[in-house]
Design a protein around this motif. Structure first.
Motif, PDB file in Angstrom:
ATOM      1  N   GLU A  70     -21.450  12.203  -4.169  1.00  0.00           N
ATOM      2  CA  GLU A  70     -21.879  12.600  -2.826  1.00  0.00           C
ATOM      3  C   GLU A  70     -23.302  13.139  -2.860  1.00  0.00           C
ATOM      4  OE1 GLU A  70     -19.795  13.136   0.105  1.00  0.00           O
ATOM      5  OE2 GLU A  70     -18.229  11.928  -0.826  1.00  0.00           O
ATOM      6  N   ASN A  71     -24.009  13.033  -1.749  1.00  0.00           N
ATOM      7  CA  ASN A  71     -25.315  13.656  -1.531  1.00  0.00           C
ATOM      8  C   ASN A  71     -26.402  13.191  -2.499  1.00  0.00           C
ATOM      9  OD1 ASN A  71     -24.160  15.245   0.543  1.00  0.00           O
ATOM     10  ND2 ASN A  71     -23.393  16.673  -1.003  1.00  0.00           N
ATOM     11  N   PHE A  72     -26.514  11.897  -2.745  1.00  0.00           N
ATOM     12  CA  PHE A  72     -27.587  11.386  -3.602  1.00  0.00           C
ATOM     13  C   PHE A  72     -28.931  11.615  -2.940  1.00  0.00           C
ATOM     14  CE2 PHE A  72     -25.207   9.566  -6.887  1.00  0.00           C
ATOM     15  CZ  PHE A  72     -26.105   9.062  -7.834  1.00  0.00           C
ATOM     16  N   ARG A  73     -29.901  12.089  -3.700  1.00  0.00           N
ATOM     17  CA  ARG A  73     -31.264  12.269  -3.215  1.00  0.00           C
ATOM     18  C   ARG A  73     -32.196  11.235  -3.820  1.00  0.00           C
ATOM     19  NH1 ARG A  73     -31.330  18.281  -2.603  1.00  0.00           N
ATOM     20  NH2 ARG A  73     -30.021  18.489  -0.771  1.00  0.00           N
ATOM     21  N   LYS A  74     -31.889  10.780  -5.032  1.00  0.00           N
ATOM     22  CA  LYS A  74     -32.699   9.775  -5.706  1.00  0.00           C
ATOM     23  C   LYS A  74     -31.760   8.846  -6.464  1.00  0.00           C
ATOM     24  CE  LYS A  74     -36.632  10.907  -7.472  1.00  0.00           C
ATOM     25  NZ  LYS A  74     -37.679  11.467  -8.312  1.00  0.00           N
ATOM     26  N   ASN A  75     -31.998   7.549  -6.345  1.00  0.00           N
ATOM     27  CA  ASN A  75     -31.153   6.554  -6.984  1.00  0.00           C
ATOM     28  C   ASN A  75     -32.027   5.332  -7.256  1.00  0.00           C
ATOM     29  OD1 ASN A  75     -29.038   5.048  -7.913  1.00  0.00           O
ATOM     30  ND2 ASN A  75     -28.071   4.766  -5.927  1.00  0.00           N
ATOM     31  N   HIS A 116     -34.708   2.056 -17.121  1.00  0.00           N
ATOM     32  CA  HIS A 116     -33.818   3.211 -17.001  1.00  0.00           C
ATOM     33  C   HIS A 116     -33.446   3.436 -15.538  1.00  0.00           C
ATOM     34  CE1 HIS A 116     -37.750   5.214 -16.303  1.00  0.00           C
ATOM     35  NE2 HIS A 116     -37.053   5.971 -15.489  1.00  0.00           N
ATOM     36  N   THR A 117     -32.334   4.129 -15.345  1.00  0.00           N
ATOM     37  CA  THR A 117     -31.959   4.577 -14.009  1.00  0.00           C
ATOM     38  C   THR A 117     -32.282   6.058 -13.903  1.00  0.00           C
ATOM     39  OG1 THR A 117     -29.690   5.056 -14.709  1.00  0.00           O
ATOM     40  CG2 THR A 117     -30.099   2.912 -13.695  1.00  0.00           C
ATOM     41  N   LYS A 118     -32.543   6.494 -12.690  1.00  0.00           N
ATOM     42  CA  LYS A 118     -32.807   7.914 -12.440  1.00  0.00           C
ATOM     43  C   LYS A 118     -32.015   8.316 -11.208  1.00  0.00           C
ATOM     44  CE  LYS A 118     -36.876   9.934 -13.113  1.00  0.00           C
ATOM     45  NZ  LYS A 118     -38.297  10.248 -12.914  1.00  0.00           N
ATOM     46  N   GLU A 126     -24.962  22.331  -6.756  1.00  0.00           N
ATOM     47  CA  GLU A 126     -26.007  22.315  -7.779  1.00  0.00           C
ATOM     48  C   GLU A 126     -26.718  20.968  -7.796  1.00  0.00           C
ATOM     49  OE1 GLU A 126     -25.100  23.723 -11.687  1.00  0.00           O
ATOM     50  OE2 GLU A 126     -23.457  24.947 -10.946  1.00  0.00           O
ATOM     51  N   THR A 127     -28.027  20.991  -8.047  1.00  0.00           N
ATOM     52  CA  THR A 127     -28.804  19.762  -8.165  1.00  0.00           C
ATOM     53  C   THR A 127     -28.646  19.212  -9.576  1.00  0.00           C
ATOM     54  OG1 THR A 127     -30.401  20.538  -6.536  1.00  0.00           O
ATOM     55  CG2 THR A 127     -31.110  18.754  -8.000  1.00  0.00           C
ATOM     56  N   VAL A 128     -28.221  17.965  -9.665  1.00  0.00           N
ATOM     57  CA  VAL A 128     -28.015  17.299 -10.952  1.00  0.00           C
ATOM     58  C   VAL A 128     -29.028  16.169 -11.067  1.00  0.00           C
ATOM     59  CG1 VAL A 128     -26.394  16.010 -12.393  1.00  0.00           C
ATOM     60  CG2 VAL A 128     -25.552  17.830 -10.894  1.00  0.00           C
ATOM     61  N   ARG A 129     -29.714  16.093 -12.216  1.00  0.00           N
ATOM     62  CA  ARG A 129     -30.660  15.012 -12.508  1.00  0.00           C
ATOM     63  C   ARG A 129     -30.182  14.274 -13.751  1.00  0.00           C
ATOM     64  NH1 ARG A 129     -33.723  19.338 -10.838  1.00  0.00           N
ATOM     65  NH2 ARG A 129     -35.178  18.904  -9.160  1.00  0.00           N
ATOM     66  N   GLN A 130     -30.107  12.944 -13.660  1.00  0.00           N
ATOM     67  CA  GLN A 130     -29.700  12.134 -14.802  1.00  0.00           C
ATOM     68  C   GLN A 130     -30.659  10.971 -14.960  1.00  0.00           C
ATOM     69  OE1 GLN A 130     -25.630  11.129 -13.709  1.00  0.00           O
ATOM     70  NE2 GLN A 130     -24.927  12.323 -15.455  1.00  0.00           N
ATOM     71  N   LYS A 131     -31.029  10.702 -16.215  1.00  0.00           N
ATOM     72  CA  LYS A 131     -31.866   9.560 -16.540  1.00  0.00           C
ATOM     73  C   LYS A 131     -31.186   8.833 -17.692  1.00  0.00           C
ATOM     74  CE  LYS A 131     -36.560   8.408 -17.933  1.00  0.00           C
ATOM     75  NZ  LYS A 131     -37.884   8.958 -18.247  1.00  0.00           N
ATOM     76  N   ILE A 132     -30.834   7.564 -17.469  1.00  0.00           N
ATOM     77  CA  ILE A 132     -30.116   6.796 -18.476  1.00  0.00           C
ATOM     78  C   ILE A 132     -30.926   5.546 -18.805  1.00  0.00           C
ATOM     79  CG2 ILE A 132     -28.009   5.517 -19.002  1.00  0.00           C
ATOM     80  CD1 ILE A 132     -26.576   7.390 -17.020  1.00  0.00           C
ATOM     81  N   THR A 133     -31.249   5.367 -20.089  1.00  0.00           N
ATOM     82  CA  THR A 133     -31.972   4.196 -20.554  1.00  0.00           C
ATOM     83  C   THR A 133     -30.981   3.136 -20.994  1.00  0.00           C
ATOM     84  OG1 THR A 133     -33.801   5.581 -21.288  1.00  0.00           O
ATOM     85  CG2 THR A 133     -33.675   3.376 -22.236  1.00  0.00           C
ATOM     86  N   GLY A 134     -31.266   1.880 -20.650  1.00  0.00           N
ATOM     87  CA  GLY A 134     -30.374   0.794 -21.032  1.00  0.00           C
ATOM     88  C   GLY A 134     -30.929  -0.549 -20.626  1.00  0.00           C
ATOM     89  N   ARG A 135     -30.171  -1.605 -20.910  1.00  0.00           N
ATOM     90  CA  ARG A 135     -30.571  -2.972 -20.543  1.00  0.00           C
ATOM     91  C   ARG A 135     -30.142  -3.309 -19.127  1.00  0.00           C
ATOM     92  NH1 ARG A 135     -29.638  -7.767 -23.938  1.00  0.00           N
ATOM     93  NH2 ARG A 135     -30.985  -8.467 -22.280  1.00  0.00           N
ATOM     94  N   PHE A 136     -29.010  -2.789 -18.678  1.00  0.00           N
ATOM     95  CA  PHE A 136     -28.493  -2.963 -17.321  1.00  0.00           C
ATOM     96  C   PHE A 136     -28.366  -4.438 -16.923  1.00  0.00           C
ATOM     97  CE2 PHE A 136     -30.868   1.039 -17.462  1.00  0.00           C
ATOM     98  CZ  PHE A 136     -29.816   1.916 -17.303  1.00  0.00           C
ATOM     99  N   ASN A 137     -28.115  -5.298 -17.876  1.00  0.00           N
ATOM    100  CA  ASN A 137     -27.957  -6.731 -17.644  1.00  0.00           C
ATOM    101  C   ASN A 137     -29.221  -7.368 -17.066  1.00  0.00           C
ATOM    102  OD1 ASN A 137     -26.350  -9.064 -17.859  1.00  0.00           O
ATOM    103  ND2 ASN A 137     -25.786  -8.939 -15.706  1.00  0.00           N
ATOM    104  N   LEU A 138     -30.389  -6.755 -17.307  1.00  0.00           N
ATOM    105  CA  LEU A 138     -31.660  -7.272 -16.803  1.00  0.00           C
ATOM    106  C   LEU A 138     -32.134  -8.445 -17.648  1.00  0.00           C
ATOM    107  CD1 LEU A 138     -33.378  -3.836 -16.293  1.00  0.00           C
ATOM    108  CD2 LEU A 138     -32.834  -5.445 -14.467  1.00  0.00           C
TER     109      LEU A 138
END
Length: 188
Positions: A70-75, A116-118, A126-138
């Motif tokens: 819920e409540n995504f601010r950045k995607n 990566h995704t951010k 609480e504000t949660v920030r996640q950064k995940i590096t990957g191939r993501f089928n790109l």
């Protein structure tokens, strides 16, 4: 509304060379970085998950779409490419150093360097920030064509990539590609 309007962005930083063929034609080519930030909207995001399969040490990568909290601010999905742009320019009134009005057509080739995704969202206040590096089928490579119209150091451009962004199509059968329209500033 502004956040949704500018959700996807593209920045290119290129070193370009010019090879003149008389005063009206030239080949412009270079190398540089293409930085893509793709807004993924508010309903889903990409996940890159690695699971280890026991004693044999094989890893299985599972890439898919997961529901957002819920409540995504950045995607966003960020992709960095090493690009090789090239174009043939026509200067209708002639030129000696590449200044003046021109029209051009060409292509662009690229190889994916990183991705990566951010995510930024609210979870239980609480504000949660996640950064995940990957191939993501790109796809690891991209290619396309470009058109440019300009005067001196200010150009309008259109790029259409013919390669699919992802290696496999989505569950709905779609295979997204990228299109970029923008302003180019040169001479730095």
């Amino acid at each position: 509304l502004l956040r949704e309007t500018w959700a996807s962005k593209s920045v290119g930083i290129y070193y370009m060379k010019r090879k003149a063929f008389g005063s009206k034609f030239s080949l412009n080519y270079g190398v540089g970085l293409g930085l893509e930030k793709i807004g993924l909207g508010d309903s889903s995001t990409l996940a890159s998950q690695v699971t280890f399969a026991g004693a044999d040490g094989d890893s299985i990568a599972d890439v898919g779409i997961i529901p957002n909290p819920e409540n995504f601010r950045k995607n966003k999905l960020a992709i960095t490419y090493l690009d090789i742009p090239f174009e043939f320019r026509f200067h209708p009134t002639g030129t000696e150093e590449g200044e003046g009005f021109f029209m051009s057509a060409g292509g662009i080739l690229g190889v994916r360097l990183t991705s990566h995704t951010k995510w930024k969202y609210q979870d239980n206040g609480e504000t949660v920030r996640q950064k995940i590096t990957g191939r993501f089928n790109l796809n690891n490579f991209r290619y396309g064509y470009q058109f440019r119209l300009g005067f001196r150091g200010v150009h309008l451009f259109y790029k259409q990539y013919l390669s699919d962004v992802f290696r496999d199509e989505f569950a709905d059968g779609s295979t997204p590609t990228m299109t970029t329209i923008g302003i180019n500033l040169t001479g730095f």
